[in-house]
Design an enzyme around this catalytic site. Structure first.
Site, PDB file in Angstrom:
ATOM      1  N   SER A  74       0.838  -1.204   0.000  1.00 46.83           N
ATOM      2  CA  SER A  74       0.000   0.000   0.000  1.00 46.83           C
ATOM      3  C   SER A  74       0.875   1.256   0.000  1.00 46.83           C
ATOM      4  O   SER A  74       1.900   1.313   0.694  1.00 46.83           O
ATOM      5  CB  SER A  74      -0.865  -0.002   1.260  1.00 46.83           C
ATOM      6  OG  SER A  74      -1.350   1.298   1.501  1.00 46.83           O
ATOM      7  N   SER A  75       0.447   2.255  -0.759  1.00 46.31           N
ATOM      8  CA  SER A  75       1.224   3.503  -0.810  1.00 46.31           C
ATOM      9  C   SER A  75       1.245   4.195   0.552  1.00 46.31           C
ATOM     10  O   SER A  75       2.078   5.067   0.789  1.00 46.31           O
ATOM     11  CB  SER A  75       0.644   4.428  -1.879  1.00 46.31           C
ATOM     12  OG  SER A  75      -0.725   4.651  -1.636  1.00 46.31           O
ATOM     13  N   HIS A  95      -6.455   2.269   7.395  1.00 47.40           N
ATOM     14  CA  HIS A  95      -6.726   3.581   6.796  1.00 47.40           C
ATOM     15  C   HIS A  95      -7.841   3.414   5.780  1.00 47.40           C
ATOM     16  O   HIS A  95      -7.816   2.481   4.982  1.00 47.40           O
ATOM     17  CB  HIS A  95      -5.471   4.118   6.105  1.00 47.40           C
ATOM     18  CG  HIS A  95      -5.723   5.339   5.288  1.00 47.40           C
ATOM     19  ND1 HIS A  95      -6.394   6.434   5.774  1.00 47.40           N
ATOM     20  CD2 HIS A  95      -5.395   5.646   4.009  1.00 47.40           C
ATOM     21  CE1 HIS A  95      -6.466   7.368   4.833  1.00 47.40           C
ATOM     22  NE2 HIS A  95      -5.873   6.909   3.759  1.00 47.40           N
ATOM     23  N   HIS A  97     -11.094   5.800   3.393  1.00 49.47           N
ATOM     24  CA  HIS A  97     -11.703   7.085   3.039  1.00 49.47           C
ATOM     25  C   HIS A  97     -13.207   6.968   3.274  1.00 49.47           C
ATOM     26  O   HIS A  97     -14.005   7.430   2.453  1.00 49.47           O
ATOM     27  CB  HIS A  97     -11.403   7.438   1.582  1.00 49.47           C
ATOM     28  CG  HIS A  97      -9.969   7.770   1.334  1.00 49.47           C
ATOM     29  ND1 HIS A  97      -9.534   9.020   0.976  1.00 49.47           N
ATOM     30  CD2 HIS A  97      -8.856   7.012   1.423  1.00 49.47           C
ATOM     31  CE1 HIS A  97      -8.208   9.007   0.836  1.00 49.47           C
ATOM     32  NE2 HIS A  97      -7.779   7.797   1.092  1.00 49.47           N
ATOM     33  N   ASP A 120     -18.184   4.790  24.599  1.00 47.58           N
ATOM     34  CA  ASP A 120     -17.767   3.384  24.653  1.00 47.58           C
ATOM     35  C   ASP A 120     -16.463   3.177  23.890  1.00 47.58           C
ATOM     36  O   ASP A 120     -15.681   2.283  24.200  1.00 47.58           O
ATOM     37  CB  ASP A 120     -18.841   2.486  24.016  1.00 47.58           C
ATOM     38  CG  ASP A 120     -20.008   2.220  24.955  1.00 47.58           C
ATOM     39  OD1 ASP A 120     -19.868   2.445  26.167  1.00 47.58           O
ATOM     40  OD2 ASP A 120     -21.056   1.770  24.467  1.00 47.58           O
ATOM     41  N   HIS A 169      -7.760  14.915   4.665  1.00 48.40           N
ATOM     42  CA  HIS A 169      -7.409  13.587   4.188  1.00 48.40           C
ATOM     43  C   HIS A 169      -8.485  12.563   4.591  1.00 48.40           C
ATOM     44  O   HIS A 169      -9.472  12.417   3.863  1.00 48.40           O
ATOM     45  CB  HIS A 169      -6.022  13.233   4.745  1.00 48.40           C
ATOM     46  CG  HIS A 169      -5.431  11.980   4.224  1.00 48.40           C
ATOM     47  ND1 HIS A 169      -5.883  11.344   3.092  1.00 48.40           N
ATOM     48  CD2 HIS A 169      -4.392  11.202   4.668  1.00 48.40           C
ATOM     49  CE1 HIS A 169      -5.175  10.275   2.857  1.00 48.40           C
ATOM     50  NE2 HIS A 169      -4.265  10.140   3.796  1.00 48.40           N
ATOM     51  N   TYR A 227     -18.713  -5.119  30.389  1.00 46.68           N
ATOM     52  CA  TYR A 227     -19.304  -5.297  29.058  1.00 46.68           C
ATOM     53  C   TYR A 227     -18.612  -6.475  28.387  1.00 46.68           C
ATOM     54  O   TYR A 227     -17.401  -6.633  28.503  1.00 46.68           O
ATOM     55  CB  TYR A 227     -19.122  -4.042  28.211  1.00 46.68           C
ATOM     56  CG  TYR A 227     -19.733  -4.157  26.833  1.00 46.68           C
ATOM     57  CD1 TYR A 227     -21.029  -3.739  26.594  1.00 46.68           C
ATOM     58  CD2 TYR A 227     -19.001  -4.703  25.785  1.00 46.68           C
ATOM     59  CE1 TYR A 227     -21.594  -3.854  25.331  1.00 46.68           C
ATOM     60  CE2 TYR A 227     -19.559  -4.836  24.531  1.00 46.68           C
ATOM     61  CZ  TYR A 227     -20.859  -4.408  24.304  1.00 46.68           C
ATOM     62  OH  TYR A 227     -21.406  -4.533  23.061  1.00 46.68           O
TER      63      TYR A 227
END
Lengths: 230, 230, 230, 230
Positions: A74-75, A95, A97, A120, A169, A227
């Site tokens: 990945s770049s 990562h 988008h 949470d 970004h 939880y």
């Protein structure tokens, strides 16, 4: 954990991003680290998720050198590595988008903690990390994106907010391993979506009161958390 | 109804939440009560819906003591129990963090009745219940969440509004049984979505006129109701 | 067309509403008319779409009397019949509570023609029909809903706008037959969605210029139409 | 590439539009060109995607004359041809009425470059092309839509922005071939969606700084691009 298992886990994390609608085309990447060997398994760049097989994932060392695999990593690989090098407590990075987290990133706004869903996940704002300077972009864009995130966490541990949005970004998330990081990316996106509509309904609404925030966070993450199972 | 049937119904209700997009990851829980036995069947805490089997559901009594099952019950169990104890007319409870109902909860706003879709569900605002005080959070967070809902219904029966949003938190819904409660959670989410866009289009729009509201509600729920079969 | 074929077509139209996301739970109904026999086939009230079989659809005459079928017809049946009686040119009627068209209905606003997508459907605003008076609601709610729609089309033919939104209520659409009406309901919902975001982006934007509107409408619906096959 | 392969590629592009939610009913069309033969393969007008077979696609020459196929070509065929004639560097064209890109078109607004997602796609605003004049609509609506797009790119190459929105109408996208054009249409829609929410969150937000924009665009499209494989 063998490198083979790590490949499978990283593949699973990448697929989870697609299945939860966080990825359009090839816009996203998940990685996981083998701390003993000092090796990171990461998605190859620009390869379609539909066809992704475990053996196509790329193995790099902590200097970003490809150790196994015939495809380019990945770049954004150097951003992942910067986070792994600085934060020994994380085992996975994601990562994307994704739409709503990216909207906050593009608006250069942190995501305020408006409710228990967010509490949470993390006990406060999800930071919006500063934009890179022109010099930083020039010098080493991806590594310096990692640096900008780390700078933004100067007074915050990566466990206190398992994600951030980078100005102009998009979101980054991390976790104990790749699948946990993918889960955190999914949560981040959904918190962003809720926050966006909360603001539209009531632009001046206050964040959740501190005492509710703390309670909710601790019942899931504190020493006496109750939880989940165990 | 046997406890086995109740387990299956509660499982069905939980799955319905997922199938209708109300649940991200494990954020939601449905329960149902066997009034004769005084036992509640509820989702285990933090368990993935994909893997949920009827025998994993947890059976608790009305003091919250686990009677059957090896897993922990939902961390919101005490809220469910508070509602069952106070309202003998309900047979199922659902809690989710569904996007649009949660946006109203986070904005600390009731959902006004803008149209017949909402009037079919309940004859007036869907209440936004007050936030807990610091003392209430400290003392018994989940039980007091139930108390806050009940306080919010001081002059309203749980049949008049089969759901509410809790400030800074999210929606709760209830019904004749677990599946009916899940249906009400679905309706609540969709009413919230419509209300949100209605306000965006026309911020000062009036609620539906009282006489239309009443007509629509009664044709579905009144003594001479003619919606549905029988 | 046999009544059997009409049943199948009406079933198909109902399913189309679900498949296109216009229907939550049982909120919607499609009908079709056999003009020769003067009979209308309509969805039974409150029956789940998942289980719907052609033989469950209800056949009523133009006075609303059930002629075939053991289930109750849709509670909105009289609105459908009012439209069939007044507009001999229509062969199908659809009513839904689809999210975005309902948002316009609840905001009591017509849907302005902002672009060619809308112009292809109808050459002007999609009317927002007035709310019923208290007397009309009292007297015969569903028949008078039909009357309100017809009043709103005093100077407009049902072909010029194959749908409308009713104030505080939701959308109705119609067409040559049940499937065509369902298509129009789908278009109406999508036009509403686009219009809502267009207004959010630019609250004072003008409608599409008249000469573009007319061109687009006529290339699809005019005497020399060249859209589609035939 | 044989005409048979081109048919398959154009079909694939059309299906991709549906699979990515860009098309409601029949609102969209993709085409591809065989530059050697001077022939364009395009979707037939108003035919349902579900039933589309490669042999139903229509082959036209660069004057718009049907060379192969018994169905009418898309009514937007002349717009496609105008773009192919002017821009020898493109091999595929797509037109849709996808929701968010159309909202910008209807609001008559370009899509500003708010972030890296957009910068990866094109290094600046996605142009909003002027509306046609009444004379242009009268003379040759579809060909002049192509002319308006080309006019809008007077100082911009079709590679610098692989798409545009046409005022009061909707988006067009193009690429190396039909599948690449479909990908660009998908990107355009998602960028529009993110931009819309970015503006809602922060109406006066600045576009992405020029130096980040340029970096991101060049790492994907520049002479030393390192995104993707090779």
């Amino acid at each position: 954990m063998s490198l083979k298992s790590l490949r499978e886990e990283v593949l699973k994390a990448n697929i989870q991003l697609v299945d939860n609608g966080l990825v359009v085309l090839t816009w996203g990447n998940a990685s996981g680290i083998d701390r003993k060997r000092g090796l990171v398994v990461i998605k190859p760049s620009g390869v379609s998720y539909a066809d992704l097989r475990p053996e196509q994932l790329v193995v790099v060392d902590l200097d970003g050198k490809v150790v196994e695999g015939s495809l380019r990593p990945s770049s954004d690989m150097k951003t992942h590595i910067a986070l792994y090098r600085t934060w020994p407590e994380i085992g996975g990075v994601v990562h994307t988008h994704s739409t709503y987290a990216t909207a906050f990133a593009q608006a250069c706004l942190p995501i305020p903690c408006y409710g228990t869903t967010h509490a949470d996940f993390c006990p406060g704002d999800i930071p919006c990390v500063r934009a890179l300077t022109a010099a930083e972009v020039d010098e080493d864009y991806e590594a310096n994106t990692g640096k900008a995130i780390i700078d933004g966490f100067a007074s915050l541990s990566p466990k206190e907010s398992p994600g951030a949005v980078v100005s102009h970004h998009g979101p980054f998330a991390w976790g104990r391993n790749a699948v946990d990081a993918a889960n955190n990316a999914i949560i981040l996106e959904n918190i962003a979506l809720m926050a966006l509509h909360t603001r539209a309904l009531h632009p001046n609404i206050d964040p959740i009161p501190e005492y509710i925030l703390r309670k909710h966070h601790l019942r899931k993450h504190g020493p006496n958390a109750y939880y989940g199972q165990k």
